[in-house]
Scaffold this motif. Structure first.
Motif, mmCIF file in Angstrom:
data_model
loop_
_atom_site.group_PDB
_atom_site.id
_atom_site.type_symbol
_atom_site.label_atom_id
_atom_site.label_comp_id
_atom_site.label_asym_id
_atom_site.label_seq_id
_atom_site.Cartn_x
_atom_site.Cartn_y
_atom_site.Cartn_z
ATOM 1 N N SER A 7 0.521 -0.743 0.083
ATOM 2 C CA SER A 7 -0.013 0.200 -0.317
ATOM 3 C C SER A 7 0.720 1.045 -0.029
ATOM 4 C CB SER A 7 -0.851 -0.179 1.171
ATOM 5 O OG SER A 7 -1.170 -1.186 1.803
ATOM 6 N N GLU A 8 2.400 0.995 0.670
ATOM 7 C CA GLU A 8 2.904 2.274 1.037
ATOM 8 C C GLU A 8 3.763 2.801 -0.601
ATOM 9 O OE1 GLU A 8 4.522 3.387 4.461
ATOM 10 O OE2 GLU A 8 4.347 1.219 5.339
ATOM 11 N N VAL A 9 4.203 1.621 -1.253
ATOM 12 C CA VAL A 9 5.088 1.985 -2.512
ATOM 13 C C VAL A 9 4.045 2.387 -3.419
ATOM 14 C CG1 VAL A 9 7.236 0.569 -1.667
ATOM 15 C CG2 VAL A 9 5.433 -0.643 -2.784
ATOM 16 N N ALA A 10 2.481 1.798 -3.625
ATOM 17 C CA ALA A 10 1.717 1.795 -4.307
ATOM 18 C C ALA A 10 1.025 3.310 -4.969
ATOM 19 C CB ALA A 10 1.048 0.587 -4.279
ATOM 20 N N ALA A 11 1.723 4.164 -3.790
ATOM 21 C CA ALA A 11 0.895 5.105 -3.241
ATOM 22 C C ALA A 11 2.164 5.996 -4.302
ATOM 23 C CB ALA A 11 -0.009 5.336 -2.544
ATOM 24 N N ARG A 12 3.354 6.370 -3.798
ATOM 25 C CA ARG A 12 4.246 6.497 -4.285
ATOM 26 C C ARG A 12 4.991 6.997 -5.352
ATOM 27 N NH1 ARG A 12 6.296 7.560 1.093
ATOM 28 N NH2 ARG A 12 8.572 8.252 0.751
ATOM 29 N N PRO A 13 6.073 7.917 -5.654
ATOM 30 C CA PRO A 13 6.787 7.535 -6.745
ATOM 31 C C PRO A 13 7.290 7.089 -6.796
ATOM 32 C CG PRO A 13 7.055 10.067 -5.440
ATOM 33 C CD PRO A 13 5.980 9.286 -4.122
ATOM 34 N N PRO A 14 8.142 6.557 -8.094
ATOM 35 C CA PRO A 14 8.461 4.842 -8.415
ATOM 36 C C PRO A 14 10.540 4.926 -8.313
ATOM 37 C CG PRO A 14 7.759 6.301 -10.582
ATOM 38 C CD PRO A 14 7.236 6.653 -9.181
ATOM 39 N N LEU A 15 10.901 5.751 -7.335
ATOM 40 C CA LEU A 15 11.989 5.867 -7.315
ATOM 41 C C LEU A 15 12.302 5.327 -6.267
ATOM 42 C CD1 LEU A 15 14.647 6.552 -8.923
ATOM 43 C CD2 LEU A 15 14.742 8.699 -7.601
ATOM 44 N N VAL A 16 13.853 4.138 -6.824
ATOM 45 C CA VAL A 16 14.236 3.195 -5.257
ATOM 46 C C VAL A 16 15.530 3.346 -5.286
ATOM 47 C CG1 VAL A 16 14.059 0.755 -4.001
ATOM 48 C CG2 VAL A 16 12.352 1.351 -5.655
ATOM 49 N N LEU A 50 10.757 9.382 -2.934
ATOM 50 C CA LEU A 50 10.768 7.515 -2.657
ATOM 51 C C LEU A 50 9.850 7.087 -2.981
ATOM 52 C CD1 LEU A 50 14.683 7.799 -0.964
ATOM 53 C CD2 LEU A 50 13.956 7.935 -3.301
ATOM 54 N N ALA A 51 10.051 5.539 -3.784
ATOM 55 C CA ALA A 51 9.738 4.946 -3.785
ATOM 56 C C ALA A 51 10.083 4.179 -2.199
ATOM 57 C CB ALA A 51 8.761 3.641 -4.264
ATOM 58 N N ALA A 52 11.024 3.523 -1.982
ATOM 59 C CA ALA A 52 11.372 2.340 -1.091
ATOM 60 C C ALA A 52 12.911 2.701 -0.722
ATOM 61 C CB ALA A 52 11.150 1.436 -1.064
ATOM 62 N N VAL A 53 13.973 2.584 0.316
ATOM 63 C CA VAL A 53 15.227 2.176 0.070
ATOM 64 C C VAL A 53 15.420 0.601 0.454
ATOM 65 C CG1 VAL A 53 17.065 2.440 1.570
ATOM 66 C CG2 VAL A 53 15.132 3.955 1.760
ATOM 67 N N LYS A 54 16.264 0.224 -0.785
ATOM 68 C CA LYS A 54 16.819 -0.598 -0.365
ATOM 69 C C LYS A 54 18.276 -1.086 -0.133
ATOM 70 C CE LYS A 54 17.894 -3.013 -5.009
ATOM 71 N NZ LYS A 54 19.437 -3.573 -4.682
ATOM 72 N N TRP A 232 11.524 1.551 -10.128
ATOM 73 C CA TRP A 232 13.083 1.790 -10.241
ATOM 74 C C TRP A 232 14.003 2.339 -9.557
ATOM 75 C CZ3 TRP A 232 14.408 1.107 -15.206
ATOM 76 C CH2 TRP A 232 13.797 0.493 -16.283
ATOM 77 N N SER A 233 15.165 0.870 -9.777
ATOM 78 C CA SER A 233 16.329 1.579 -8.274
ATOM 79 C C SER A 233 17.590 1.734 -9.020
ATOM 80 C CB SER A 233 16.530 -0.218 -7.684
ATOM 81 O OG SER A 233 17.626 -0.157 -6.544
ATOM 82 N N ALA A 234 18.394 2.279 -8.238
ATOM 83 C CA ALA A 234 19.492 3.545 -8.434
ATOM 84 C C ALA A 234 19.819 3.055 -7.084
ATOM 85 C CB ALA A 234 19.108 4.274 -9.025
#
Length: 263
Positions: A7-16, A50-54, A232-234
């Protein structure tokens, strides 16, 4: 349940933001301290976009006990900032070992995600799916990885189709079996390298319910493109733009990626 990764990442910008710490690239007599301060400042600076931190576990494991302690502090800090977390550990084992890996990541950090290797089969992944459902997390299954050598096995003919598409068939079934609250997405996602745009297109059609973790952006040469469910992960190009810690350059690079991913 509290935090829910999908739910969190689906609502955020798609950059990791990928965090692959290299202490040798940090100046001064205490490189780990400098690294930690930089990582905290960077996550805070980029958080809204960010969508997330990897977190790539190998780089922390290589630092021994100090690395494990640093990982725990940074994961906790990301959650305080409201950032979803992806544990990039590529786990995969049988029985009680898989259960232990699941407890160490998904259960320990509710609302987070974990990358896993499907080579041992569905029974080896079941503990991860169960832990993700119980903790509000997600699992990203390796399907088509970003490295050039992925073709050695992933592109082998498997009954007239490349093996990675056969793996995708199983992932699609798992995705149906483990739905998330955020429709239409599942708790079972896929790792699909952005360095293989043709495969990315095929797999997006084959896996309509799976979020994709898409590595390869930046240093590996993948070109960002917008698309539903593509995270997308950078790593090097965003955490160490220009090959060094640089907050201002990271902000500029993140903004450039966001513009490209917005179409």
């Amino acid at each position: 349940m509290g935090l829910d990764f999908v739910s969190e990442v689906a609502a955020r910008p798609p950059l990791v933001l990928g965090v692959d710490p290299r202490p040798a690239w940090h100046p001064g007599p205490e490189p780990l301290e400098h690294l930690e301060r930089y990582a905290l400042e960077l996550m805070e600076t980029l958080a809204d976009g960010l969508a997330a931190v990897k977190f790539q576990y190998a780089f922390f494991e290589a630092l021994g006990g100090a690395g494990w302690a640093l990982l725990e502090r940074l994961v906790a800090a990301a959650r305080v900032l409201g950032l979803p977390v992806i544990h990039d550990a590529k786990r995969g084992d049988i029985g009680s070992t898989a259960e232990a890996y699941a407890r160490a990541t998904l259960a320990r950090w509710p609302g987070s995600a974990l990358t896993v290797n499907p080579y041992l089969g569905g029974d080896a992944l079941e503990p991860f799916f169960e832990a993700a459902a119980a903790s509000g997390g997600a699992v990203f299954v390796l399907v088509k990885t970003s490295n050039p050598g992925s073709a050695d096995f992933q592109d082998l003919d498997a009954g007239g189709r490349p093996l990675y598409l056969r793996v995708a068939e199983r992932v699609a079934a798992w995705a149906e079996a483990w739905p998330a609250e955020a429709e239409p997405w599942s708790r079972v996602g896929a790792v699909v390298g952005g360095t293989h745009p043709e495969a990315l297109e095929l797999l997006r059609a084959a896996l309509p319910r799976s979020l994709f973790l898409v590595p390869g952006l930046g240093a590996q040469g993948a070109e960002p493109r917008p698309g539903a469910g593509l995270l997308w992960s950078a790593s090097r190009s965003l955490f160490y733009p220009g090959g060094r810690p640089d907050l201002a350059a990271a902000r500029r690079q993140a903004e450039a990626y966001r513009r490209a991913l917005a179409g």
